[in-house]
Design an enzyme around this catalytic site. Sequence first.
Site, PDB file in Angstrom:
ATOM      1  N   ASN A 143       1.213 -23.026 -44.966  1.00 43.57           N
ATOM      2  CA  ASN A 143       0.979 -23.544 -43.433  1.00 43.57           C
ATOM      3  C   ASN A 143       0.241 -24.679 -43.158  1.00 43.57           C
ATOM      4  O   ASN A 143      -0.563 -25.235 -44.136  1.00 43.57           O
ATOM      5  CB  ASN A 143       0.537 -22.318 -42.857  1.00 43.57           C
ATOM      6  CG  ASN A 143      -0.809 -21.599 -43.187  1.00 43.57           C
ATOM      7  OD1 ASN A 143      -1.232 -21.878 -44.224  1.00 43.57           O
ATOM      8  ND2 ASN A 143      -1.572 -21.051 -42.303  1.00 43.57           N
ATOM      9  N   CYS A 167       6.981 -14.406 -39.757  1.00 42.90           N
ATOM     10  CA  CYS A 167       7.001 -14.424 -38.481  1.00 42.90           C
ATOM     11  C   CYS A 167       8.505 -14.227 -37.925  1.00 42.90           C
ATOM     12  O   CYS A 167       9.303 -14.770 -38.559  1.00 42.90           O
ATOM     13  CB  CYS A 167       6.112 -15.495 -37.908  1.00 42.90           C
ATOM     14  SG  CYS A 167       6.819 -17.191 -37.751  1.00 42.90           S
ATOM     15  N   CYS A 217      10.197 -17.541 -38.479  1.00 42.05           N
ATOM     16  CA  CYS A 217      10.481 -17.875 -39.887  1.00 42.05           C
ATOM     17  C   CYS A 217      11.784 -17.044 -40.094  1.00 42.05           C
ATOM     18  O   CYS A 217      12.444 -17.312 -41.159  1.00 42.05           O
ATOM     19  CB  CYS A 217       9.416 -17.674 -40.844  1.00 42.05           C
ATOM     20  SG  CYS A 217       8.234 -19.044 -40.522  1.00 42.05           S
ATOM     21  N   GLU A 246       6.648 -20.530 -44.629  1.00 46.33           N
ATOM     22  CA  GLU A 246       7.969 -20.320 -45.157  1.00 46.33           C
ATOM     23  C   GLU A 246       8.846 -21.459 -44.719  1.00 46.33           C
ATOM     24  O   GLU A 246       9.787 -21.679 -45.369  1.00 46.33           O
ATOM     25  CB  GLU A 246       8.416 -18.804 -44.360  1.00 46.33           C
ATOM     26  CG  GLU A 246       7.794 -17.685 -44.866  1.00 46.33           C
ATOM     27  CD  GLU A 246       6.615 -17.546 -43.853  1.00 46.33           C
ATOM     28  OE1 GLU A 246       5.795 -18.262 -43.428  1.00 46.33           O
ATOM     29  OE2 GLU A 246       6.520 -16.234 -43.571  1.00 46.33           O
ATOM     30  N   GLU A 268      -1.487 -26.542 -40.099  1.00 44.33           N
ATOM     31  CA  GLU A 268      -1.832 -26.145 -38.719  1.00 44.33           C
ATOM     32  C   GLU A 268      -2.022 -27.718 -38.132  1.00 44.33           C
ATOM     33  O   GLU A 268      -2.071 -28.751 -38.490  1.00 44.33           O
ATOM     34  CB  GLU A 268      -3.211 -25.454 -38.659  1.00 44.33           C
ATOM     35  CG  GLU A 268      -2.643 -23.886 -39.089  1.00 44.33           C
ATOM     36  CD  GLU A 268      -3.764 -23.032 -38.934  1.00 44.33           C
ATOM     37  OE1 GLU A 268      -4.932 -23.471 -38.616  1.00 44.33           O
ATOM     38  OE2 GLU A 268      -3.471 -21.799 -38.838  1.00 44.33           O
ATOM     39  N   CYS A 312       4.693 -22.877 -40.335  1.00 41.12           N
ATOM     40  CA  CYS A 312       4.576 -21.769 -41.261  1.00 41.12           C
ATOM     41  C   CYS A 312       5.057 -22.095 -42.630  1.00 41.12           C
ATOM     42  O   CYS A 312       5.740 -22.987 -42.783  1.00 41.12           O
ATOM     43  CB  CYS A 312       5.326 -20.514 -40.653  1.00 41.12           C
ATOM     44  SG  CYS A 312       4.465 -19.807 -39.241  1.00 41.12           S
TER      45      CYS A 312
HETATM   46  N1  THU Z   1       1.523 -18.096 -40.805  1.00 37.93           N
HETATM   47  C1  THU Z   1       2.457 -18.572 -41.532  1.00 37.93           C
HETATM   48  O1  THU Z   1       2.353 -19.554 -42.248  1.00 37.93           O
HETATM   49  N2  THU Z   1       3.618 -17.839 -41.817  1.00 37.93           N
HETATM   50  C2  THU Z   1       4.041 -16.455 -41.150  1.00 37.93           C
HETATM   51  O2  THU Z   1       4.859 -15.934 -41.452  1.00 37.93           O
HETATM   52  C3  THU Z   1       2.999 -16.118 -40.205  1.00 37.93           C
HETATM   53  C4  THU Z   1       1.945 -17.086 -39.871  1.00 37.93           C
HETATM   54  C5  THU Z   1       0.640 -19.048 -40.366  1.00 37.93           C
HETATM   55  C6  THU Z   1       0.632 -19.890 -39.035  1.00 37.93           C
HETATM   56  C7  THU Z   1      -0.500 -20.154 -38.693  1.00 37.93           C
HETATM   57  O3  THU Z   1      -1.146 -21.368 -39.461  1.00 37.93           O
HETATM   58  C8  THU Z   1      -1.787 -18.866 -39.373  1.00 37.93           C
HETATM   59  O4  THU Z   1      -0.538 -18.159 -40.329  1.00 37.93           O
HETATM   60  C9  THU Z   1      -1.898 -17.791 -38.479  1.00 37.93           C
HETATM   61  O5  THU Z   1      -0.909 -17.537 -37.519  1.00 37.93           O
END
Ligand code: THU
Length: 147
Positions: A56, A100, A103, A69, A58, A67
Amino acid sequence: MTSGQSTGSTQSLSSDERELVEAAVDARDRAYAPYSRFRVGAALRTDDGTIVTGANVENAAYPATICAERVAGAYAVAHGQRSFRMLAVVGTGPAVCTPCGTCRQFLYEFGPDLEVLATGDTGAVTRYVLGRDLLRDGFGPATLEGT
Ligand code: THU
């Protein structure tokens, strides 16, 4: 059944699957998550056997976050791979980290049969099939056919 994990199943892994989970754990080290501190790693096994990873990323403007994925999936597509066999995803802490909603939709585009191995720091892995367990009756390319 407990909420949130009702459709997956926890099973032992083949060596290929273990390799994929380990690639996701390794990719997680490269996460850029200064805001949530929730680091996620993802690893996609493409049809030719290659592993493509993501973490991920940010952003100070929070919705611009990507994310793990989707980082892995977008990288694979941009490098000519669109057929995915399996995804491993690992989050931070003991909870099994499932993809999520965004994704799930993103991955559905490339095939509802994608197998998903979701895990956390306990090492327990829950196994899903995207279009059966995570995004049933999803909206995808087939929906647009004939329009
Ligand atoms: N996140 C992911 O990378 N993948 C997911 O499927 C769930 C959430 C990340 C996004 C954000 O940087 C952190 O997790 C908290 O939500």
